[in-house]
Design an enzyme around this catalytic site. Structure first.
Site, PDB file in Angstrom:
ATOM      1  N   LYS A  42       0.806  -1.190   0.000  1.00 53.27           N
ATOM      2  CA  LYS A  42       0.000   0.000   0.000  1.00 53.27           C
ATOM      3  C   LYS A  42       0.854   1.261   0.000  1.00 53.27           C
ATOM      4  O   LYS A  42       0.392   2.338  -0.343  1.00 53.27           O
ATOM      5  CB  LYS A  42      -0.893   0.040   1.269  1.00 53.27           C
ATOM      6  CG  LYS A  42      -1.763  -1.144   1.475  1.00 53.27           C
ATOM      7  CD  LYS A  42      -2.459  -1.010   2.851  1.00 53.27           C
ATOM      8  CE  LYS A  42      -2.959  -2.362   3.277  1.00 53.27           C
ATOM      9  NZ  LYS A  42      -3.312  -2.369   4.714  1.00 53.27           N
ATOM     10  N   GLU A  98       7.642   2.533  -5.993  1.00 56.86           N
ATOM     11  CA  GLU A  98       7.701   2.036  -4.611  1.00 56.86           C
ATOM     12  C   GLU A  98       7.889   3.195  -3.635  1.00 56.86           C
ATOM     13  O   GLU A  98       8.379   4.261  -4.009  1.00 56.86           O
ATOM     14  CB  GLU A  98       8.840   1.011  -4.541  1.00 56.86           C
ATOM     15  CG  GLU A  98       9.154   0.385  -3.216  1.00 56.86           C
ATOM     16  CD  GLU A  98       8.041  -0.383  -2.535  1.00 56.86           C
ATOM     17  OE1 GLU A  98       6.975   0.193  -2.303  1.00 56.86           O
ATOM     18  OE2 GLU A  98       8.285  -1.557  -2.175  1.00 56.86           O
ATOM     19  N   ASP A  99       7.477   2.988  -2.398  1.00 62.36           N
ATOM     20  CA  ASP A  99       7.624   4.062  -1.405  1.00 62.36           C
ATOM     21  C   ASP A  99       9.060   4.184  -0.908  1.00 62.36           C
ATOM     22  O   ASP A  99       9.608   5.268  -0.836  1.00 62.36           O
ATOM     23  CB  ASP A  99       6.638   3.863  -0.231  1.00 62.36           C
ATOM     24  CG  ASP A  99       6.755   2.497   0.453  1.00 62.36           C
ATOM     25  OD1 ASP A  99       7.497   1.611  -0.040  1.00 62.36           O
ATOM     26  OD2 ASP A  99       6.095   2.299   1.487  1.00 62.36           O
ATOM     27  N   ASP A 102      14.725  -0.107   1.117  1.00 56.19           N
ATOM     28  CA  ASP A 102      15.414  -0.241   2.409  1.00 56.19           C
ATOM     29  C   ASP A 102      16.468  -1.329   2.261  1.00 56.19           C
ATOM     30  O   ASP A 102      17.519  -1.085   1.668  1.00 56.19           O
ATOM     31  CB  ASP A 102      14.345  -0.547   3.469  1.00 56.19           C
ATOM     32  CG  ASP A 102      14.880  -0.577   4.886  1.00 56.19           C
ATOM     33  OD1 ASP A 102      15.871   0.093   5.169  1.00 56.19           O
ATOM     34  OD2 ASP A 102      14.277  -1.272   5.731  1.00 56.19           O
ATOM     35  N   LYS A 130      17.137   4.299   1.353  1.00 58.96           N
ATOM     36  CA  LYS A 130      17.969   4.200   2.568  1.00 58.96           C
ATOM     37  C   LYS A 130      19.177   3.330   2.232  1.00 58.96           C
ATOM     38  O   LYS A 130      19.209   2.150   2.581  1.00 58.96           O
ATOM     39  CB  LYS A 130      17.176   3.460   3.656  1.00 58.96           C
ATOM     40  CG  LYS A 130      16.435   4.289   4.650  1.00 58.96           C
ATOM     41  CD  LYS A 130      15.979   3.356   5.795  1.00 58.96           C
ATOM     42  CE  LYS A 130      14.654   3.749   6.350  1.00 58.96           C
ATOM     43  NZ  LYS A 130      14.136   2.757   7.331  1.00 58.96           N
ATOM     44  N   PHE A 151      13.534   5.164  11.042  1.00 55.98           N
ATOM     45  CA  PHE A 151      12.235   4.671  10.604  1.00 55.98           C
ATOM     46  C   PHE A 151      11.301   5.852  10.378  1.00 55.98           C
ATOM     47  O   PHE A 151      11.041   6.641  11.274  1.00 55.98           O
ATOM     48  CB  PHE A 151      11.637   3.689  11.608  1.00 55.98           C
ATOM     49  CG  PHE A 151      10.518   2.903  10.999  1.00 55.98           C
ATOM     50  CD1 PHE A 151      10.769   1.811  10.182  1.00 55.98           C
ATOM     51  CD2 PHE A 151       9.195   3.289  11.194  1.00 55.98           C
ATOM     52  CE1 PHE A 151       9.734   1.107   9.578  1.00 55.98           C
ATOM     53  CE2 PHE A 151       8.147   2.587  10.595  1.00 55.98           C
ATOM     54  CZ  PHE A 151       8.429   1.502   9.784  1.00 55.98           C
ATOM     55  N   VAL A 152      10.813   5.966   9.138  1.00 53.79           N
ATOM     56  CA  VAL A 152       9.998   7.125   8.763  1.00 53.79           C
ATOM     57  C   VAL A 152       8.565   6.714   8.441  1.00 53.79           C
ATOM     58  O   VAL A 152       8.303   5.571   8.043  1.00 53.79           O
ATOM     59  CB  VAL A 152      10.613   7.875   7.557  1.00 53.79           C
ATOM     60  CG1 VAL A 152      11.992   8.425   7.899  1.00 53.79           C
ATOM     61  CG2 VAL A 152      10.694   6.981   6.318  1.00 53.79           C
TER      62      VAL A 152
HETATM   63  P1  IMP Z   1      12.954  -3.780   2.015  1.00 57.28           P
HETATM   64  O1  IMP Z   1      12.481  -5.068   1.460  1.00 57.28           O
HETATM   65  O2  IMP Z   1      13.785  -3.959   3.264  1.00 57.28           O
HETATM   66  O3  IMP Z   1      13.652  -2.876   1.005  1.00 57.28           O
HETATM   67  O4  IMP Z   1      11.705  -3.032   2.596  1.00 57.28           O
HETATM   68  C1  IMP Z   1      10.776  -2.458   1.831  1.00 57.28           C
HETATM   69  C2  IMP Z   1       9.494  -2.259   2.591  1.00 57.28           C
HETATM   70  O5  IMP Z   1       9.684  -2.129   4.012  1.00 57.28           O
HETATM   71  C3  IMP Z   1       8.880  -0.970   2.132  1.00 57.28           C
HETATM   72  O6  IMP Z   1       8.060  -1.162   1.018  1.00 57.28           O
HETATM   73  C4  IMP Z   1       8.154  -0.507   3.361  1.00 57.28           C
HETATM   74  O7  IMP Z   1       6.843  -1.056   3.373  1.00 57.28           O
HETATM   75  C5  IMP Z   1       8.922  -1.071   4.531  1.00 57.28           C
HETATM   76  N1  IMP Z   1       9.831  -0.064   5.121  1.00 57.28           N
HETATM   77  C6  IMP Z   1      11.175  -0.037   5.098  1.00 57.28           C
HETATM   78  N2  IMP Z   1      11.673   1.023   5.752  1.00 57.28           N
HETATM   79  C7  IMP Z   1      10.589   1.710   6.192  1.00 57.28           C
HETATM   80  C8  IMP Z   1      10.446   2.941   6.945  1.00 57.28           C
HETATM   81  O8  IMP Z   1      11.392   3.645   7.339  1.00 57.28           O
HETATM   82  N3  IMP Z   1       9.167   3.314   7.201  1.00 57.28           N
HETATM   83  C9  IMP Z   1       8.076   2.602   6.794  1.00 57.28           C
HETATM   84  N4  IMP Z   1       8.166   1.459   6.095  1.00 57.28           N
HETATM   85  C10 IMP Z   1       9.419   1.020   5.800  1.00 57.28           C
END
Ligand code: IMP
Ligand code: MG
Length: 178
Positions: A42, A98-99, A102, A130, A151-152
């Site tokens: 979402k 994507e938002d 990370d 990040k 964490f945002v």
């Molecule tokens: P990744 O697989 O670790 O790159 O994480 C991606 C997903 O983790 C994103 O689509 C977010 O839903 C969630 N996420 C990672 N960091 C944050 C943050 O700082 N705030 C909120 N959601 C996050």
């Protein structure tokens, strides 16, 4: 809700300025390619809505919903597809919206998953990046802002499904999740 925010990282105005620039860049880069923009639900819903209004070329819009197993503030590494695309992407130019990038696990998985369908190309547009936390080898061609390892929430991003409706992006007070 606002009392849970430690500090504001990006204001509404700063976000709009970057989002407009990304939309214009996408319009230039995908001119004549009739791309498919794939919003990852979402978290990307606000970014998707705002960036698409700045895309001035013919295109299509689709959505996927994914979740990484585990809650809290970091991913466990496994990714689940909750909603798949509603159209074929073979031979198409795909832009994943994507938002936040990370660890990169989610987008790494998603890129491979979609690559199997033989699109003409796949690129990633992420609002936030990040880089300090990257584990998977994933690169975003379009990135709104590089942010520190905090964490945002806000502008679509949540903690435990809350704060998505904030119009800005802020750092969540650590005592909220620890
Ligand atoms: P990744 O697989 O670790 O790159 O994480 C991606 C997903 O983790 C994103 O689509 C977010 O839903 C969630 N996420 C990672 N960091 C944050 C943050 O700082 N705030 C909120 N959601 C996050
Ligand atoms: Mg999330």
């Amino acid at each position: 809700m606002i009392n849970d925010i430690e500090s504001i990282l990006m204001t509404e105005e700063q976000i709009q300025e970057r989002v407009h620039a990304i939309g214009q860049q996408l319009s230039k880069d995908y001119e004549g390619k009739f791309p498919v923009f794939v919003g990852v639900l979402k978290g990307s819903f606000m970014f998707m809505a705002d960036v698409m209004r700045q895309v001035s070329i013919p295109c299509q819009v689709d959505f996927m919903a994914v979740s990484s197993y585990g809650s809290g503030t970091s991913t466990t590494g496994a990714v689940k597809i909750n909603k798949d695309l509603s159209q074929d992407i073979e031979g198409r130019h795909v832009v994943i919206i994507e938002d936040i990038l990370d660890s990169g696990v989610t987008l790494g998985y998603l890129t491979k998953y979609l690559q199997n369908r033989n699109p003409a190309s796949i690129t990633i547009a992420t609002l936030l990046d990040k880089p300090a936390r990257r584990k998977a080898d994933v690169y975003a061609t379009y990135a709104g802002f590089e942010i520190p390892d905090a964490f945002v929430v806000g502008y679509g991003l949540d903690y435990a499904e809350k704060y998505r409706n904030l119009p800005f992006i802020g750092i969540l007070k650590p005592e909220i999740y620890s």
